[in-house]
Design a protein around this motif. Structure first.
Motif, PDB file in Angstrom:
ATOM      1  N   UNK A   1     -10.681 -44.990 -35.540  1.00  0.00           N
ATOM      2  CA  UNK A   1     -10.878 -43.587 -35.912  1.00  0.00           C
ATOM      3  C   UNK A   1     -11.109 -42.779 -34.642  1.00  0.00           C
ATOM      4  N   UNK A   2     -10.047 -42.166 -34.126  1.00  0.00           N
ATOM      5  CA  UNK A   2     -10.158 -41.310 -32.951  1.00  0.00           C
ATOM      6  C   UNK A   2      -9.471 -39.982 -33.251  1.00  0.00           C
ATOM      7  N   UNK A   3      -9.763 -38.989 -32.414  1.00  0.00           N
ATOM      8  CA  UNK A   3      -9.176 -37.661 -32.588  1.00  0.00           C
ATOM      9  C   UNK A   3      -8.721 -37.098 -31.243  1.00  0.00           C
ATOM     10  N   UNK A   4      -7.650 -36.329 -31.293  1.00  0.00           N
ATOM     11  CA  UNK A   4      -7.197 -35.554 -30.143  1.00  0.00           C
ATOM     12  C   UNK A   4      -7.025 -34.113 -30.615  1.00  0.00           C
ATOM     13  N   UNK A   5      -7.519 -33.155 -29.834  1.00  0.00           N
ATOM     14  CA  UNK A   5      -7.356 -31.781 -30.261  1.00  0.00           C
ATOM     15  C   UNK A   5      -8.123 -30.797 -29.409  1.00  0.00           C
ATOM     16  N   UNK A   6      -8.238 -29.590 -29.940  1.00  0.00           N
ATOM     17  CA  UNK A   6      -8.900 -28.506 -29.238  1.00  0.00           C
ATOM     18  C   UNK A   6      -7.957 -27.389 -28.856  1.00  0.00           C
ATOM     19  N   UNK A   7      -6.679 -27.546 -29.242  1.00  0.00           N
ATOM     20  CA  UNK A   7      -5.697 -26.508 -28.963  1.00  0.00           C
ATOM     21  C   UNK A   7      -4.751 -26.885 -27.845  1.00  0.00           C
ATOM     22  N   UNK A   8      -3.631 -26.168 -27.731  1.00  0.00           N
ATOM     23  CA  UNK A   8      -2.599 -26.502 -26.745  1.00  0.00           C
ATOM     24  C   UNK A   8      -3.098 -26.517 -25.310  1.00  0.00           C
ATOM     25  N   UNK A   9      -4.122 -25.695 -24.997  1.00  0.00           N
ATOM     26  CA  UNK A   9      -4.624 -25.651 -23.629  1.00  0.00           C
ATOM     27  C   UNK A   9      -5.400 -26.911 -23.254  1.00  0.00           C
ATOM     28  N   UNK A  10      -5.683 -27.768 -24.247  1.00  0.00           N
ATOM     29  CA  UNK A  10      -6.425 -29.001 -23.978  1.00  0.00           C
ATOM     30  C   UNK A  10      -5.533 -30.246 -24.008  1.00  0.00           C
ATOM     31  N   UNK A  11      -4.230 -30.063 -24.045  1.00  0.00           N
ATOM     32  CA  UNK A  11      -3.331 -31.217 -24.134  1.00  0.00           C
ATOM     33  C   UNK A  11      -3.548 -32.174 -22.961  1.00  0.00           C
ATOM     34  N   UNK A  12      -3.606 -31.625 -21.755  1.00  0.00           N
ATOM     35  CA  UNK A  12      -3.745 -32.473 -20.565  1.00  0.00           C
ATOM     36  C   UNK A  12      -5.055 -33.240 -20.581  1.00  0.00           C
ATOM     37  N   UNK A  13      -6.144 -32.573 -20.956  1.00  0.00           N
ATOM     38  CA  UNK A  13      -7.440 -33.253 -20.995  1.00  0.00           C
ATOM     39  C   UNK A  13      -7.460 -34.334 -22.071  1.00  0.00           C
ATOM     40  N   UNK A  14      -6.809 -34.097 -23.198  1.00  0.00           N
ATOM     41  CA  UNK A  14      -6.736 -35.117 -24.242  1.00  0.00           C
ATOM     42  C   UNK A  14      -5.921 -36.318 -23.791  1.00  0.00           C
ATOM     43  N   UNK A  15      -4.789 -36.071 -23.175  1.00  0.00           N
ATOM     44  CA  UNK A  15      -3.944 -37.187 -22.739  1.00  0.00           C
ATOM     45  C   UNK A  15      -4.651 -38.027 -21.687  1.00  0.00           C
ATOM     46  N   UNK A  16      -5.507 -37.404 -20.892  1.00  0.00           N
ATOM     47  CA  UNK A  16      -6.245 -38.127 -19.861  1.00  0.00           C
ATOM     48  C   UNK A  16      -7.261 -39.107 -20.447  1.00  0.00           C
ATOM     49  N   UNK A  17      -7.529 -39.001 -21.748  1.00  0.00           N
ATOM     50  CA  UNK A  17      -8.468 -39.932 -22.386  1.00  0.00           C
ATOM     51  C   UNK A  17      -7.839 -41.301 -22.633  1.00  0.00           C
ATOM     52  N   UNK A  18      -6.525 -41.376 -22.692  1.00  0.00           N
ATOM     53  CA  UNK A  18      -5.854 -42.622 -23.068  1.00  0.00           C
ATOM     54  C   UNK A  18      -6.251 -43.802 -22.178  1.00  0.00           C
ATOM     55  N   UNK A  19      -6.255 -43.658 -20.838  1.00  0.00           N
ATOM     56  CA  UNK A  19      -6.657 -44.806 -20.012  1.00  0.00           C
ATOM     57  C   UNK A  19      -8.112 -45.237 -20.209  1.00  0.00           C
ATOM     58  N   UNK A  20      -8.969 -44.317 -20.669  1.00  0.00           N
ATOM     59  CA  UNK A  20     -10.368 -44.691 -20.902  1.00  0.00           C
ATOM     60  C   UNK A  20     -10.479 -45.777 -21.963  1.00  0.00           C
ATOM     61  N   UNK A  21      -9.595 -45.711 -22.961  1.00  0.00           N
ATOM     62  CA  UNK A  21      -9.615 -46.745 -23.992  1.00  0.00           C
ATOM     63  C   UNK A  21      -9.249 -48.100 -23.384  1.00  0.00           C
ATOM     64  N   UNK A  22      -8.182 -48.135 -22.614  1.00  0.00           N
ATOM     65  CA  UNK A  22      -7.753 -49.399 -22.006  1.00  0.00           C
ATOM     66  C   UNK A  22      -8.832 -49.934 -21.079  1.00  0.00           C
TER      67      UNK A  22
END
Length: 480
Positions: free
Chosen positions: A87-108
């Motif tokens: 159960x994870x979420x990505x969001x906050x609007x289009x201006x947060x796309x880069x910050x959301x994508x940067x979370x992916x390596x944190x999971x790994x």
């Protein structure tokens, strides 16, 4: 040594080498954690070929039969299947796309090799990431997503498919089919109760697994009978334990009571025997529960820890951090009595964790991490979640199962994930300590293997450093 003898020995050596099967990686001197049976298997080796486990067995046998391009000496450390955050979420609007994508390596970096996106307001972008990760064009855990969730008209949550009629629901299901989503998420912000139930039946008829929030005007049994596959957030499952849940749902649906009054009656009417009967029914129907306990704990106890000094904030972009404010501000408005009630309600709900387990319900580890959910961090949050499961009464083995086997089981993928066995996915984590003794050992990560690629401690630390550097640059830019 005669030339004849030397030639013979060389021939034997060449024959032996040629007889070996090629592997990309062999993990030697490992202790394999059999999560399903809660046991350790010592002196093992694991051969990996591509993104699959090619062989598992006694170390000497694997070393004899497999020739590895790369060898990892586990030094008797503990090998577990990759972790799943369901159960994870990505969001906050289009201006947060880069910050959301940067979370992916944190999971790994925290041993999480698969995540289930439970919908935010960037559904199209997340589905694009899913495809890019699968193609090897974007680095991150395997991503499974609901795409946009089904909601009512003018809902609180953005990024939804708004529905106000049965035909709207039918169109929504067809759109989700076209998007090739992995499951369907249905929430209760403004969705009418009858359409909630209808959406469940149509999604099930279309072959989808369903996940969602249950409207207060709908009983848990009604949602389950309509086709709900997983209950998100423990509080919804808790409601099934009230003796008069059906009457409360009817009164709320008719507008005779407020949500606060409904919660008070649910608390007063909670009964262990009623709850166990309801939970056994969930188990009989194959319904899973994702408690998202850590997020609830954080909000319940913000008065004791405001989290402003959390070291992990160094990995969270500044705009994402700003989305935390609304929950923090709302919690800050509570008086002393309300804060005490908040604590008590959290503890009452959390106490149902072992009851679900005893009833045979499969518990899935999921964090609710992402935008809006204050200080509930992608990556480390899953380790906090499973530790809470043990604190509330599960065994370390049961908690580990919730984060390694429950997710694959829900998706019907236990033939590919959830154990260290031949033919399974090469998604593995090597730990320094035994998680069957202490669930906090899941944090002692030495190596993560994702789709057959190995990332040692130094590589994982570089992922974390890269994340810190990105956030530091964003902070500097925001301050300039």
């Amino acid at each position: 040594m005669s030339r004849l003898l030397a030639a013979a020995l060389t021939a034997v050596w060449v024959s032996s080498v040629l007889a070996q099967s090629p592997a990309d990686i062999v993990i030697r001197h490992a202790t394999v954690v059999d999560v399903e049976r809660a046991r350790l298997i010592a002196d093992q080796a694991v051969a990996l070929s591509g993104d699959r486990i090619a062989a598992v067995g006694k170390d000497a046998d694997i070393a004899k039969d497999w020739a590895a391009a790369k060898t990892i000496d586990a030094q008797n450390r503990f090998v577990i299947p990759g972790l799943w955050d369901m159960h994870v979420h990505f969001g906050g609007g289009p201006e947060l796309i880069e910050e959301n994508q940067a979370l992916l390596p944190l999971y790994v970096a925290h041993g999480i090799t698969t995540i289930r996106d439970a919908s935010g307001d960037l559904p199209t972008e997340v589905l694009d990431w899913r495809r890019a990760i699968a193609k090897g064009e974007l680095f991150g855990p395997t991503l499974l997503s609901s795409g946009p969730k089904i909601e009512g008209l003018k809902p609180v949550w953005k990024g939804t498919i708004e529905t106000g009629s049965r035909s709207d629901v039918d169109s929504a299901i067809e759109r989700l089919r076209t998007l090739d989503v992995d499951f369907v998420k249905i929430t209760d912000s403004t969705l009418q109760p009858d359409l909630f139930l209808y959406a469940l039946t149509r999604a099930r008829a279309a072959g989808f697994k369903t996940s969602g929030h249950i409207p207060m005007a709908v009983t848990v049994k009604q949602a389950v009978d309509a086709g709900l596959s997983s209950i998100e957030h423990l509080g919804y499952a808790y409601n099934a334990g009230a003796k008069d849940e059906a009457a409360i749902a009817a009164d709320f649906g008719a507008g005779r009571i407020t949500r606060e009054q409904a919660n008070e009656r649910l608390d007063k009417g909670f009964d262990r025997a009623t709850a166990m009967k309801a939970y056994r029914y969930l188990a009989s129907k194959g319904v899973f529960v994702t408690p998202t306990l850590n997020g609830s704990r954080i909000i319940a106890y913000l008065d004791r820890d405001d989290h402003h000094n959390d070291a992990y904030l160094a990995y969270i972009g500044p705009r994402l951090q700003k989305t935390y404010a609304w929950r923090v501000e709302r919690a800050a408005q509570a008086n002393a009595e309300q804060i005490e009630q908040r604590h008590a309600r959290y503890e009452r709900i959390a106490a149902t964790i072992p009851m679900l387990q005893q009833a045979g319900v499969t518990i899935m580890a999921g964090t609710d991490a992402g935008f809006l959910n204050s200080f509930n961090y992608p990556g480390i949050g899953l380790h906090d979640e499973v530790a809470l499961f043990v604190d509330k009464g599960l065994t370390p083995a049961q908690a580990l199962q919730s984060a390694t086997r429950a997710g694959p089981a829900w998706f019907g993928l236990l033939d590919r994930y959830g154990s260290v066995e031949r033919g399974k996915a090469a998604d593995l984590v090597i730990l320094d300590a035994n998680p069957l003794d202490n669930i906090r050992a899941t944090r002692s990560i030495r190596t993560v293997i994702l789709r057959g690629q190995a990332y040692d401690r130094a590589a994982l630390d570089r992922m974390l450093e890269d994340a810190r550097n990105k956030v530091a640059a964003w902070n500097a830019k925001a301050a300039s």
